[in-house]
Design a protein around this motif. Sequence first.
Motif, PDB file in Angstrom:
ATOM      1  N   ARG A  14       0.827  -1.286   0.071  1.00 17.61           N
ATOM      2  CA  ARG A  14       0.048   0.129   0.098  1.00 17.61           C
ATOM      3  C   ARG A  14       0.923   1.195   0.064  1.00 17.61           C
ATOM      4  O   ARG A  14       1.904   1.489   0.693  1.00 17.61           O
ATOM      5  N   ASP A  37       0.320   5.642  -0.606  1.00 16.87           N
ATOM      6  CA  ASP A  37      -0.894   6.591  -0.708  1.00 16.87           C
ATOM      7  C   ASP A  37      -2.167   5.898  -0.702  1.00 16.87           C
ATOM      8  O   ASP A  37      -2.478   5.362   0.450  1.00 16.87           O
ATOM      9  N   GLN A  38      -2.955   6.200  -1.712  1.00 21.12           N
ATOM     10  CA  GLN A  38      -4.311   5.591  -1.754  1.00 21.12           C
ATOM     11  C   GLN A  38      -4.433   4.471  -2.685  1.00 21.12           C
ATOM     12  O   GLN A  38      -5.411   3.979  -3.161  1.00 21.12           O
ATOM     13  N   LYS A  39      -3.130   3.958  -3.335  1.00 19.01           N
ATOM     14  CA  LYS A  39      -3.124   2.794  -4.243  1.00 19.01           C
ATOM     15  C   LYS A  39      -2.658   1.572  -3.510  1.00 19.01           C
ATOM     16  O   LYS A  39      -1.794   1.447  -2.526  1.00 19.01           O
ATOM     17  N   GLU A  71      -1.884  -2.720 -10.331  1.00 16.56           N
ATOM     18  CA  GLU A  71      -2.301  -1.377  -9.455  1.00 16.56           C
ATOM     19  C   GLU A  71      -3.592  -1.095  -9.504  1.00 16.56           C
ATOM     20  O   GLU A  71      -4.531  -1.369 -10.257  1.00 16.56           O
ATOM     21  N   LEU A 123      -6.727   1.102  -7.219  1.00 15.10           N
ATOM     22  CA  LEU A 123      -6.968   2.502  -6.483  1.00 15.10           C
ATOM     23  C   LEU A 123      -8.283   1.975  -5.834  1.00 15.10           C
ATOM     24  O   LEU A 123      -9.072   1.276  -6.113  1.00 15.10           O
ATOM     25  N   ASP A 124      -8.254   2.364  -4.382  1.00 15.99           N
ATOM     26  CA  ASP A 124      -9.374   2.032  -3.477  1.00 15.99           C
ATOM     27  C   ASP A 124     -10.601   3.033  -3.973  1.00 15.99           C
ATOM     28  O   ASP A 124     -10.614   4.097  -4.209  1.00 15.99           O
ATOM     29  N   GLU A 125     -11.644   2.323  -4.467  1.00 17.24           N
ATOM     30  CA  GLU A 125     -12.834   2.980  -5.105  1.00 17.24           C
ATOM     31  C   GLU A 125     -14.004   2.577  -4.613  1.00 17.24           C
ATOM     32  O   GLU A 125     -14.021   1.463  -4.233  1.00 17.24           O
ATOM     33  N   ASN A 144     -12.970   7.603  -6.013  1.00 16.31           N
ATOM     34  CA  ASN A 144     -11.780   6.948  -5.457  1.00 16.31           C
ATOM     35  C   ASN A 144     -10.993   8.485  -4.770  1.00 16.31           C
ATOM     36  O   ASN A 144     -11.725   9.450  -4.750  1.00 16.31           O
ATOM     37  N   ARG A 198      -8.845  10.411  -5.766  1.00 20.26           N
ATOM     38  CA  ARG A 198      -8.643  11.460  -7.021  1.00 20.26           C
ATOM     39  C   ARG A 198      -9.937  12.190  -7.071  1.00 20.26           C
ATOM     40  O   ARG A 198     -10.162  13.212  -7.667  1.00 20.26           O
TER      41      ARG A 198
END
Length: 153
Positions: free
Chosen positions: A57, A59-61, A80, A82-84, A106, A108
């Motif tokens: 893990r 950042d948020q990835k 890869e 992203l938490d979504e 997510n 972003r």
Amino acid sequence: MVPNQKPSDAEEHLVGLSDDVGVGFIPDHGNQPSSSTVDRATNSTGQDETGVSKVIRADQKRFFFDLGNNNRCHFLRISEVLDELELVSKTLQVEQKLFYLDLKENPRGKYLKISEKTSGSRSTIIVPSSGISWFLDLFNYYVRRAREQRVAA
């Protein structure tokens, strides 16, 4: 990829890549995995057999590292994610095509994911929330033009 080798042979080739490459993947290589690396449960199906899987893990990835083999070779699959969060999901069928419209969020921001599935293939576009209004205006413009052309014909 190294074809037709035993799993132990592939592990030996990975050791020299970097000091950190084998950590947590290859027995007796480096120290124990760092606290940001955790095991991911694997449930292999099909012809791919994942030997070891880890997730890192940052950042948020999330980065998934899957060391495995199939009937052709040994491989390292890196993904890869992203938490979504899925906010709204709708499906639309037009003739033989299936469309999926998903509003997601997510770290972003929010975005609209539009996927088209036809016989055997799938295409996807992502529209950030800042462009959804512009995208809809342009889409409506083409709908009006198509109607005008039908009436004129």
